[in-house]
Each structure stands twice: as C-alpha cells, then as structure tokens.
Design an enzyme around this catalytic site. Structure first.
Site, PDB file in Angstrom:
ATOM      1  N   GLU A   1       0.924  -1.300  -0.148  1.00 24.75           N
ATOM      2  CA  GLU A   1      -0.009   0.044  -0.003  1.00 24.75           C
ATOM      3  C   GLU A   1       1.007   1.366   0.014  1.00 24.75           C
ATOM      4  OE1 GLU A   1      -2.798  -0.289   3.453  1.00 24.75           O
ATOM      5  OE2 GLU A   1      -3.929  -1.804   2.176  1.00 24.75           O
TER       6      GLU A   1
ATOM      7  N   GLU B   1      -5.337  -8.319   1.341  1.00 18.51           N
ATOM      8  CA  GLU B   1      -5.899  -8.112   2.595  1.00 18.51           C
ATOM      9  C   GLU B   1      -7.651  -7.823   2.556  1.00 18.51           C
ATOM     10  OE1 GLU B   1      -4.030  -4.825   4.604  1.00 18.51           O
ATOM     11  OE2 GLU B   1      -2.029  -5.669   4.213  1.00 18.51           O
TER      12      GLU B   1
HETATM   13  C1  BGC Z   1      -2.360  -2.281   6.220  1.00 16.85           C
HETATM   14  C2  BGC Z   1      -2.422  -3.258   7.388  1.00 16.85           C
HETATM   15  C3  BGC Z   1      -3.293  -2.710   8.582  1.00 16.85           C
HETATM   16  C4  BGC Z   1      -4.769  -2.863   7.827  1.00 16.85           C
HETATM   17  C5  BGC Z   1      -5.905  -2.361   8.726  1.00 16.85           C
HETATM   18  C6  BGC Z   1      -4.118  -2.036   5.951  1.00 16.85           C
HETATM   19  O1  BGC Z   1      -4.039  -0.827   5.461  1.00 16.85           O
HETATM   20  O2  BGC Z   1      -1.710  -3.020   5.121  1.00 16.85           O
HETATM   21  O3  BGC Z   1      -1.042  -3.278   7.978  1.00 16.85           O
HETATM   22  O4  BGC Z   1      -3.309  -3.306   9.826  1.00 16.85           O
HETATM   23  O5  BGC Z   1      -5.014  -2.204   6.616  1.00 16.85           O
HETATM   24  O6  BGC Z   1      -5.849  -1.290   8.935  1.00 16.85           O
END
Ligand code: BGC
Length: 471
Positions: free
Chosen positions: A177, A365
C-alpha cells in the site's frame, strides 16, 4: 457506532472460486514480530515513531506485540491446524540490514530462514512482502522516501532478500500500500515517520513508484520462477450527491486513493489530469523515469476494507474533496469507523481487472475490527464471520463474471499492533491476550478453518485417487 450485522446465508465452497484459488492470511513484521532490538536488529521508523508521546493510541508500541519472533512455530502450527496453507508476512528491513544498507545482520537472515523453512516443513506456502512500512531509521535520517537515494538503498536490500530467500520463496510482493505509507507517513504525519506536507509527499510518491517497479525487475532477474506482485489499498468512492461539485470531488478522491500508484506501473503515467498538483512530481523526474516506473507484475494485490463517501469541500487545498465519516452516515461500521460495505470489493475487482496489463488479481487483505470479548475461553465474533462471508460473496460474484481473481488473504491471522490505533482494533481470526500472549481461535477462525477443511478433504481424496496404481 457499531451495529450487529445479520448472519448471512453462506453456501459457497472453496472450490466455487476455482481449483487453483489460493486461501491465506496476511500479516506484517512490525505489527506481529516484537523483539524490536533482539539479535542485532536496527531501529526502524516505527520503532522511533512510537516513542513520540501522543502519536499512538495510549502511547502503545510494537516492541513485543504478538512476539511472533519467538512464537512463530506456535503460530504456523496453529495456522496449519486451521487448514490455512498460504501465509503472507513481511520482512523487516532493519532486522536484515540494521543500518538500512551496508552490513547484513546474519541473525536477521537466520530468523527469516527459520520462518520460511518451518512454513515449508508444515506445507504452508510463504508469500513475502519486501516492504510493509518499516524503513530503517538511519535511512529516514537521510530523508527516507523523499530522498532519491532510496532507489539505491532499496536495490541493495532487494538483492540481499532475493539472494538469501529466493531459493525457497517463490511468491513475492514488492510494496504494501504505497498510498498509505506515503499519504499517512509523508503527507498527514499520522504514521511513521510523521512528516507532513506536499514537499515530502510528492517526492515520496515518485520514489515509491520507481521502487515498486525496480523491486519487480530485480526479483525477476534474481529469483527463477518467482511470481511477483505488489499491493494497493483501494476503496469504492461514492459521491455524496450528484451535484457537479461532489462528482468532481469523488473523481479526485478516486484518483488519489485508487489510481495513483497502479497507473504509472502500467505505463499510463501519473493521473494528473484529475489532480493537477501531481504535476509537481515532474520536478523530481529524470527522463528515464516514466519507462522505469513500468513493470509487468504477475499479479496485483488488491486490499479492500470499505468504501468512502466523498463530498466537495472548499477548505481542503488541492483536492477540494472531503470524506464523509461513516459514523455520520448511520451505516454499519467497524471499530475503525469504516463502513461495512461488501459491494466495494466487487467494484474494486472490476476496476482493477479492467486495466489492460493486469494479468491476475489476488485479494491480499480484507478483514475487520470489531469489539471482541473473550468469555469462558471463547470469542463469539459473529460480526467478523459475516463480514468475511459477505465480502467473499462479492469476490465470487466478480469471479463468476470473469474477473481474474485467484486468491483471498484475510487480514489478519492474530490480533496485532494496529499502527496509530494501537491494540484496540482487533482484526485477528485468533485472539491474543497481550498480557499472557495466549492465542485463542475466535469463532471466525473456526469458521474459516471449517470452510477450508472442505478443500483439504477434497485434496486428500484427489491424491488418494491418483495414488491408486493402475491395473
Ligand atoms: C495495512 C495493514 C493494516 C490494515 C488494517 C492495511 O492498510 O496493510 O497493515 O493493519 O490495513 O488497517
């Protein structure tokens, strides 16, 4: 406000997503490892940032966090017991190169070798992110991502990682990101290193874009058979109204949050027609940069949690756009005040899939933080289960419409250090008691385990069938 979501009817099976679809969990070094100064590790910008009073919720830090550094075997075994075969984690640059560049720390290399080898022993595929926001502090002292020298530093670091781990690690992601670490870290100052303003943000954007492609090229050259990706944060953008001004504001937010980092890598250049201030990047550009920003990634990691509703605002310089907070919209939210909005992941898959040149997409994610409570050894986090199920339905919808999506990683495996928010937003499938470090699988983790079991069982059956000697 957090609302309880309704239980969803979820009748999808892993194989409905395709035979080769990858199911996993995602993590990041600073959020889980702890051992912040163990065995020769250098200081990172996050080690430094958390020591500044008032930057992190209740002045918390990641010095111990989940202690993955010492408990990695327990965690990987737990993962395996939950039928999770793919584990995304990041390497801590300052554990490998304590000063950012120069001398390698053999104990840092040994730690990651142990983690990788143990994954492989357990039949878990390692997916490695090279950079998940923890720049060595010595490099930050020289300007960090604002200094073009970061290209040389990054090159040296990637070469070392490829050389030491490339024989066993075949799945790589270059950056996590870039919009978040440049935006929050070099424009808003709410993440490490806490820098603010355009004069930091603009060069940081450009250098991150160049490193993103550079990392890809180096991995391709040095790691035979590598499958190379990079990850992008993204959110569906909805204008608050159909007024011309709100539509324009939404377009600018979409450009900044969803297009800025992928488009140069595809050879489309910076999307500065929508945000003219991005033309300031030219000041940092060399003639060869546009070409050097391009890399043909094997996959794109899409990371989606929510959508944003955007309205026009006179007070925000350059963008004239403002996010309407979810808590002001009477919608279902998570503890991060992010709207629970499953169609966003579908829209983002469609959007990224529409780019010519995107070969494959993985959701690297997706997940949510809710108010979890441990009672009688159990965490009954029904909201998280239904969040994941509802987002998965949208991933499936996109896939059945021909979107090339071939993987899904839950953020995250265990509760961990959630950056500026500290420990209160728990995103894990596994609960951690941060005093005793005891791990407890939440109801959502049990659901994921049982969902994936169907796949495991099928695979065992498949192997058995083919093992039968013919005749
Ligand atoms: C990031 C993580 C973070 C997650 C939740 C993403 O932006 O890669 O490191 O913990 O979102 O906020």
């Amino acid at each position: 406000m957090t609302h309880t979501s309704e239980q969803s009817n979820f009748d999808l099976q892993p194989e409905d997503f395709g035979e080769d679809f990858v199911w996993g969990v995602s993590t990041a070094a600073y959020q889980i490892e702890g051992a912040h100064e163990a065995h020769g590790k250098g200081i990172s910008i996050w080690d430094e940032f958390v020591t500044k009073k008032g930057t992190i919720f209740e002045n918390q830090h990641g010095q111990i966090t989940c202690d993955f550094y010492n408990k990695y075997k327990e965690d990987i075994l737990l993962m395996k017991s939950m039928n999770i075969d793919h584990f995304r984690f990041s390497l801590s640059w300052s554990r490998i190169l304590p000063d950012g560049t120069g001398k390698v720390n053999p104990q840092g290399i040994a730690f990651y070798n142990d983690v990788i080898n143990f994954c492989l022993e357990c039949g878990v595929t390692p997916w490695v992110t090279l950079y998940h926001w923890d720049l060595p502090q010595t490099l930050e002292d020289l300007g960090g991502w604002t200094n073009r020298k970061v290209l040389e530093w990054f090159e040296a670091y990637v070469k070392i990682c490829s050389k030491h781990f490339g024989d066993r690690v075949k799945h790589w992601m270059v950056l996590n990101e870039p919009m978040v670490f440049t935006g929050a870290g070099y424009f808003l100052g709410v993440h490490a290193p806490g820098k603010k303003g355009l004069r930091n943000f603009i060069p940081a954007i450009h250098h991150a874009v160049l490193c993103q492609a550079l990392g890809g090229r180096l991995l391709r050259k040095m790691v035979p058979g590598a499958i190379i990706g990079t990850t992008f944060s993204c959110s569906q953008i909805t204008p608050r109204s159909n007024s011309k001004k709100d539509l324009k504001a939404a377009d600018k937010a979409d450009t900044l949050l969803n297009r800025l980092f992928i488009e140069p890598s595809l050879g489309l250049g910076y999307p500065d027609e929508s945000i003219p201030v991005l033309r300031k990047i030219k000041k940092y550009e060399k003639p060869e940069d546009a070409q050097n920003s391009i890399f043909d990634f094997d996959f794109i990691g899409v990371q989606n949690y929510t959508r944003e509703v955007v309205r026009h605002s006179y007070t925000v310089p350059y963008l004239r756009a403002k996010i309407v907070k979810a808590s002001d919209r009477n919608v279902q939210t998570t503890l991060m005040d992010w709207e629970v909005y499953p169609p966003s992941i579908y829209e983002m898959l469609k959007k990224f899939n529409a780019y010519e040149g995107v070969k494959k997409i993985l959701i690297t994610e997706n997940g949510a933080a809710f108010e979890d409570s441990l009672k009688d050894g159990k965490v009954n986090d029904l909201e998280r289960t239904s969040y994941i199920q509802n987002y998965l339905k949208q991933v499936h919808k996109a896939s059945s419409e021909g979107v090339k999506v071939s993987g899904y990683f839950v953020w995250t495996f265990t509760d961990n250090f959630e950056w500026a928010e500290g420990y209160y937003p728990r995103f894990g499938l596994v609960h951690i008691n941060f005093k005793t470090l005891k791990r407890t699988i939440k109801a959502s983790g049990k659901w994921y385990r049982d969902f994936l079991r169907k796949k495991e069982q099928k695979e065992v059956f498949k192997t058995k069938k083919t093992d039968v000697p013919i005749g």
